[in-house]
Design an enzyme around this catalytic site. Structure first.
Site, PDB file in Angstrom:
ATOM      1  N   HIS A   1      -7.527  -5.818   0.326  1.00 49.60           N
ATOM      2  CA  HIS A   1      -6.346  -4.961   0.208  1.00 49.60           C
ATOM      3  C   HIS A   1      -5.093  -5.669   0.723  1.00 49.60           C
ATOM      4  CE1 HIS A   1      -4.104  -1.214   0.075  1.00 49.60           C
ATOM      5  NE2 HIS A   1      -3.844  -1.288   1.366  1.00 49.60           N
TER       6      HIS A   1
ATOM      7  N   SER B   1       0.831  -1.191   0.000  1.00 53.97           N
ATOM      8  CA  SER B   1       0.000   0.000   0.000  1.00 53.97           C
ATOM      9  C   SER B   1       0.873   1.251   0.000  1.00 53.97           C
ATOM     10  CB  SER B   1      -0.966  -0.034   1.183  1.00 53.97           C
ATOM     11  OG  SER B   1      -1.970   0.946   1.055  1.00 53.97           O
TER      12      SER B   1
ATOM     13  N   ASP C   1     -10.220  -3.992  -4.318  1.00 56.92           N
ATOM     14  CA  ASP C   1      -9.515  -3.160  -3.348  1.00 56.92           C
ATOM     15  C   ASP C   1     -10.067  -1.733  -3.377  1.00 56.92           C
ATOM     16  OD1 ASP C   1      -7.756  -1.824  -1.718  1.00 56.92           O
ATOM     17  OD2 ASP C   1      -5.944  -2.566  -2.707  1.00 56.92           O
TER      18      ASP C   1
END
Length: 718
Positions: A681, A553, A638
């Site tokens: 995610h 991320s 996501d």
């Protein structure tokens, strides 16, 4: 079947000079076809490593205790815990009648457990179509009769809230006989004191948690009451109950400003009252202490203290508006000590704080003022509060772990400071005595000492020959405390050194650590990480030509940036669900979470900030020369990093490769693993599914670094 990588269509235009801007349309058939082609290419390219993946999966799975119970926590008349069942992916949520003080006897013995929610059974739910299920909230009512829980079957973090009658074990229905279910809910939930109402959070089309609603049990959700709506798009809202049970807290926050509203739990229909009105740059987090006239609130705040201080204020009440009497300081701010939060346990306050890039717990006796510190014994050991729901508890459960030590839970007596072991996580076939961990530092370009936590197998020659996996994040003031993970153990067994870089942009060094790595200081995060890799090589900890980096991320942004800034430093890079198209994404306020991210990354509508962001955004800065191997991941569901970001980046890297996107002329391979079905995610949800995914990543690392082929333990560099 072709061995060449996919080629994404380039569609530049006057309105959108970006040739891959079209990928922003998630429903474009061309995007779905491109993602499918990339996944097929990934599967073909990684097929030769199937045996390695299977071996790694089996090895890690063998280190998972087939059946285990968590440490329990007391709430009311019950001890609650979770239980893993042999062969099953997900947990069961259970309870037993409380018997004496919480401790080993309370969870190892006693009556047969009552299973309140078996997450495995949710896989059979008609709404579950992809073999994926994740819980958002799981809260038992104060009277112990009901369970509020929410489920996500796709990985998009949009949850359906349900209520379960614990006497019958079935989900409730409305008076009309319809399922009592509420859609598009999010994290955060609080029960009213009478167990007749729940407060919950919903998201808007941009996935922003923007409203708090109240649902009365047994009624049609269409009749639910809007309690609070946050209009400022920079703010998210969360709801929770104070541990005392006296108040429901509605907390709304941006990256650097907060505001809390409270509702008496005994008066669910009351209008929320603001504790202290928001003021730009001022943050506070509250907990409640019972007492006369509603008691008082304890707040950790940066108002008047750069690294935060602890204050108290009377609870609002009749004739006493919020904030009346002002804030009275309890713990002053101190340079080098970041106060994070305060937890009230009756007579005692437990303040979480960071000092020396480690967590401490400061215990204060509210009656005598006496203080003591709870520490883990070294910065290489992580310390955190466990689940502690009893307000009048005389002891709190804490969790400790390191890169090589599985989690342990102890009860710490708040009056004496004495520790009592409750449980150690069982890891079959793993002995921490065979490994080493320590905290070292690396010098950043500006001379700042960057903490680094390292782990390796005992006997590993630290002579500059060992391969290394270096992990980093560096954003949102989030801390990457040492964590025991089975994939790390498998790497250590193959002669790797594993390192976690506690770089700026994160919070290990306090509020200043974050401020020095955000907005127009963001490049500091990346140069810190490169400096750590350089120091590990220069200090002969690892081989300079065998360092693999990894991040997820915002940590994926880190990987993309250092891949471009120092491509010759890395043997390979793993960028999971990476935020790599910083400028274009921050220019599009319709993308989920963009507006409230401006306070972290900057608003590129401002020319100076745009120029700064363009200087590091990975999508805008493909490496000019030879590149290391690269593994990129993404997920179509996501909501945090939309799949078009990694897809665009991979397409541009392929199009700009100076030596051929397939690595045929010496350039590293670019592999893109898009998750086309259900997936979150952070990857799969099930405990064995997670290990199978990790085995894929480890197989890539082992293959790219050329050190080991998935075979047995390696005692040297190998």
């Amino acid at each position: 079947m072709s061995s060449s990588p996919p080629v994404a269509p380039a569609r530049p235009g006057k309105a959108a000079p970006d040739p891959y801007a079209w990928m922003r349309d998630a429903g474009d058939p061309a995007l779905l076809a491109y993602l499918a082609a990339e996944r097929a290419y990934y599967d073909r390219q990684t097929a030769p490593a199937a045996a390695v993946r299977e071996e790694l999966t089996a090895e890690m799975s063998a280190r998972v205790a087939p059946a285990a119970e968590s440490v329990s926590w007391r709430r009311g008349n019950f001890d609650y815990f979770t239980r893993a069942v042999a062969g099953l992916e997900y947990e069961q949520f259970c309870r037993r009648p409380a018997a004496g003080e919480p401790g080993p006897a309370a969870w190892e013995q006693g009556p047969e457990a009552e299973v309140l929610l078996d997450q495995n059974l949710l896989l059979q739910d008609p709404e579950c179509g992809g073999g994926y299920v994740e819980l958002g909230v799981r809260e038992v009512s104060p009277d112990g009769s009901l369970l509020a829980y929410s489920v996500d079957f796709d990985g998009d973090e949009v949850y359906q809230l349900r209520i379960r009658d614990l006497a019958t074990g079935t989900d409730t229905t409305t008076a009309a006989g319809l399922p009592e279910r509420i859609g598009r809910t999010y994290y955060g939930l609080a029960w009213s004191a009478d167990s007749r109402s729940v407060f919950y959070v919903v998201t808007n089309a941009a996935y922003r948690a923007h409203q708090v609603w109240r649902h009365d049990i047994g009624t049609d959700p269409a009749r639910d009451v809007l309690v609070f709506a946050e209009q400022d798009e920079r703010f998210d809202v969360i709801v929770r109950a104070a541990r005392s049970g006296a108040y429901i807290l509605l907390e709304t926050e941006s990256r650097d400003t907060t505001e809390t509203l409270v509702i008496p739990a005994t008066d669910a229909g009351a209008a929320p009252v603001v504790l202290r009105e928001r003021r730009k740059g001022v943050e506070y987090r509250a907990d409640h202490a019972d007492g006369p006239d509603g008691g008082e609130f304890y707040l950790v705040t940066n108002d008047g203290a750069a690294e935060f201080r602890l204050v108290r204020s009377p609870a609002p009440g009749p004739g006493r508006p919020a904030g009346a009497g002002g804030w009275h300081e309890v713990v002053p701010g101190a340079t080098g000590t970041r106060l994070v939060s305060c937890h009230v346990f009756g007579r005692f306050l437990v303040v979480e704080q960071r000092r020396g890039a480690a967590t401490q717990l400061r215990v204060t006796d509210r009656e005598t003022g006496e203080e003591r510190l709870i520490e883990a014994g070294g910065p290489e050991v992580a310390l955190a509060l466990g689940i502690n729901e009893e307000y009048h508890a005389g002891a709190v459960t804490v969790r400790t772990e390191s890169l090589i030590d599985p989690p342990s839970w102890h009860d710490v007596d708040l009056a004496s400071g004495g520790w009592r072991l409750r449980k150690r996580q069982e890891v079959p076939g793993f002995d921490p005595a065979g490994y080493r961990t320590q905290r070292i530092t690396a010098a950043a370009p500006d001379g700042t000492a960057i903490p680094v936590t390292v782990a390796y197998r005992a006997g590993l020659p630290l002579d500059g020959t060992a391969p290394c996996l270096l992990y980093g994040y560096g954003a949102y003031e989030s801390c990457e405390w040492p964590e025991f993970r089975l994939p790390v153990a498998s790497l250590l067994d193959r002669g790797y050194l594993y390192a976690v870089a506690h770089i700026r942009g994160g919070g290990e060094g306090g509020r200043r650590w974050w401020l020095q790595g955000r907005l127009d200081h963001k490049r500091t995060t990346f140069t810190d990480f490169i400096a750590v890799a350089d120091a590990l090589a220069a200090g002969k900890w690892v081989a300079g030509d065998a360092i693999v980096s990894r991040g997820l991320s915002a940590g994926g942004l880190l990987q993309g940036a250092v891949y471009s800034m120092a491509p010759r430093r890395w043997r390979a890079v793993v960028a999971e669900v990476p935020f790599v198209d910083a400028v274009n994404s921050m220019l599009d306020p319709t993308i989920p979470l963009t507006i409230n991210e401006w306070d972290e990354w900057g608003d590129p509508r401002e020319p100076a900030m745009r120029a700064y962001m363009e200087s590091y955004s990975p999508y805008d800065n493909p490496p000019a020369g030879p590149r290391p191997d690269l593994l990129v991941t993404g997920s179509v569901h996501d909501p945090r990093v939309l799949v078009h970001e990694p897809a665009k980046w991979v397409a541009r890297l392929r199009a700009t490769s100076p030596t051929g996107a397939d690595g045929s002329a010496g350039d590293g391979r670019v592999l893109f693993r898009p998750e086309l079905g259900a997936g979150a995610h952070v990857g799969p949800a099930g405990r064995y599914d997670k290990l199978a995914y990790e085995a894929e990543v480890l197989a890539f690392i082992l293959g790219a670094a050329g050190r080991g082929n998935g075979g047995g333990a390696v005692t040297g560099a190998g």
